[in-house]
Motif scaffolding. Sequence first.
Motif, PDB file in Angstrom:
ATOM      1  N   GLY A  49      -5.208   5.566   4.005  1.00 25.44           N
ATOM      2  CA  GLY A  49      -4.455   5.972   2.824  1.00 25.44           C
ATOM      3  C   GLY A  49      -5.015   5.359   1.561  1.00 25.44           C
ATOM      4  O   GLY A  49      -5.086   6.022   0.516  1.00 25.44           O
ATOM      5  N   THR A  50      -5.411   4.086   1.627  1.00 28.30           N
ATOM      6  CA  THR A  50      -5.975   3.415   0.441  1.00 28.30           C
ATOM      7  C   THR A  50      -7.250   4.123  -0.001  1.00 28.30           C
ATOM      8  O   THR A  50      -7.440   4.407  -1.194  1.00 28.30           O
ATOM      9  N   ILE A  65       0.844  -1.199   0.000  1.00 26.83           N
ATOM     10  CA  ILE A  65       0.000   0.000   0.000  1.00 26.83           C
ATOM     11  C   ILE A  65       0.877   1.246   0.000  1.00 26.83           C
ATOM     12  O   ILE A  65       0.560   2.241  -0.668  1.00 26.83           O
ATOM     13  N   LEU A  94      -3.248   4.007   8.965  1.00 29.46           N
ATOM     14  CA  LEU A  94      -2.736   4.787   7.837  1.00 29.46           C
ATOM     15  C   LEU A  94      -2.897   4.015   6.528  1.00 29.46           C
ATOM     16  O   LEU A  94      -3.182   4.603   5.487  1.00 29.46           O
ATOM     17  N   THR A  95      -2.723   2.680   6.604  1.00 23.48           N
ATOM     18  CA  THR A  95      -2.837   1.854   5.387  1.00 23.48           C
ATOM     19  C   THR A  95      -4.239   1.940   4.815  1.00 23.48           C
ATOM     20  O   THR A  95      -4.437   2.233   3.632  1.00 23.48           O
ATOM     21  N   LEU A 155      -0.671  12.866  -0.355  1.00 25.12           N
ATOM     22  CA  LEU A 155      -0.720  11.426  -0.614  1.00 25.12           C
ATOM     23  C   LEU A 155       0.684  10.816  -0.636  1.00 25.12           C
ATOM     24  O   LEU A 155       0.938   9.758  -0.041  1.00 25.12           O
ATOM     25  N   LEU A 191       2.155  10.646   2.833  1.00 23.75           N
ATOM     26  CA  LEU A 191       1.501   9.543   3.554  1.00 23.75           C
ATOM     27  C   LEU A 191       2.162   8.214   3.174  1.00 23.75           C
ATOM     28  O   LEU A 191       2.452   7.365   4.031  1.00 23.75           O
ATOM     29  N   LEU A 203       1.795   1.893  -3.454  1.00 25.99           N
ATOM     30  CA  LEU A 203       0.647   2.464  -4.176  1.00 25.99           C
ATOM     31  C   LEU A 203       0.506   3.953  -3.873  1.00 25.99           C
ATOM     32  O   LEU A 203       0.355   4.783  -4.775  1.00 25.99           O
ATOM     33  N   LEU A 204       0.575   4.303  -2.582  1.00 26.01           N
ATOM     34  CA  LEU A 204       0.395   5.695  -2.192  1.00 26.01           C
ATOM     35  C   LEU A 204       1.529   6.572  -2.706  1.00 26.01           C
ATOM     36  O   LEU A 204       1.297   7.712  -3.120  1.00 26.01           O
ATOM     37  N   TYR A 253      -8.180   7.211   0.640  1.00 24.35           N
ATOM     38  CA  TYR A 253      -7.831   8.552   0.147  1.00 24.35           C
ATOM     39  C   TYR A 253      -7.265   8.464  -1.265  1.00 24.35           C
ATOM     40  O   TYR A 253      -7.599   9.264  -2.144  1.00 24.35           O
ATOM     41  N   CYS A 254      -6.442   7.439  -1.479  1.00 26.62           N
ATOM     42  CA  CYS A 254      -5.814   7.246  -2.780  1.00 26.62           C
ATOM     43  C   CYS A 254      -6.865   6.943  -3.841  1.00 26.62           C
ATOM     44  O   CYS A 254      -6.852   7.526  -4.931  1.00 26.62           O
ATOM     45  N   LEU A 256       4.248   5.638   5.608  1.00 25.74           N
ATOM     46  CA  LEU A 256       3.862   4.232   5.684  1.00 25.74           C
ATOM     47  C   LEU A 256       5.047   3.336   5.332  1.00 25.74           C
ATOM     48  O   LEU A 256       5.261   2.279   5.951  1.00 25.74           O
TER      49      LEU A 256
END
Lengths: 261, 116
Positions: free
Chosen positions: B98-99, A22, B94-95, A42, A45, A25-26, B101-102, A49
């Motif tokens: 964040g996903t 993830i 956050l994962t 983004l 973030l 991805l971000l 939000y993404c 992570l």
Amino acid sequence: MAHQAHAYHMVDPSPWPLTGAIAALLMTSGLAVWFHFHSTTLMTLGLILLLLTMHQWWRDIIREGTFQGHHTPPVQKGLRYGMILFITSEVFFFLGFFWAFYHSSLAPTPELGGCWPPTGITPLDPFEVPLLNTAVLLASGVTVTWTHHSIMEGERKQAIQSLTLTILLGLYFTALQAMEYYEAPFTIADGVYGSTFFVATGFHGLHVIIGSTFLAVCLLRQIQYHFTSEHHFGFEAAAWYWHFVDVVWLFLYVSIYWWGS
Amino acid sequence: MYYKVSGVTGKLTGATAASAYSPQGLKATVPSQAPPMIFAVPTKVVSETGSVAHYMGINKVPELQKIFQKTDGAPVHLKRGVMDKMLYRSTMGLTIGGTLYCLMALYIAAQPRKPQ
């Protein structure tokens, strides 16, 4: 009371591969969002992570090896293969940038003036700071070997001192290179010379920072008695990586700094 | 220029300021009294020497090995209790956040811009 009839390591279920994926991805989508919408949220973030994932994943590996005893000889052999394969993949990564450099510099186009360095480029003097940088990295290769022998011989104080010296030399290289970047008379935008120079040396510098960080983690582990004279693969992996970084610099120095001037 | 009588030739020769100001050197060469002779030191237990054993901290690995080898069924990433759980929960938060939000950002980015 045996729980397994083999010497291999069946790891506990772990969330870090997911969080790492993830994070990737971000970071990638975040990069696109930054380019098109001027927002770095983004991407930041994703970076946070990534750092959390790396910290917890590698912390767990230390727990599994040093505290739970899972790193038996066959397991350690697998880890060795893994590190060697990873470093090999990095060699190929750098090979690409060297290919690009030689492609452009062996047959300079008319747009460059038909010469290398191209017309208008004042290259850095290879016998000034770049030569000092070479000496610094070669010295750090000596000090890291000193560390290895100290660990193998159970010399705790010497291992800590020589490893600290290695890290300081790495930081000195980074500082010198940062100063060179600031003072350079050409930029990354100065044609193919600028591109090949800064991309190749830039990725190398990033690897020096990664290598110094790896060594710093090993220093903390050495202080905390994690390494024994027989078993210290984490340190060996860091030392291999450090020697790789040193060798890449030697190729960079001879090709780009010296021959390329 | 400073002068001295050479110990070799017995003639006047040049000398440095240092030897002129202190011809016999600055440190007394022969001690006035012999140092006390020590034949044996009472043996110290290794744990009390503090020279190598405690250089930059004591060894806590055996204690940590006991903690991590407790058969409580906890996976290695949660083995240390509360701190591990908090860090895991924030990372997972956050994962997932964040996903979402993404995905939202990508959906918005995929919308066509209004023609001008």
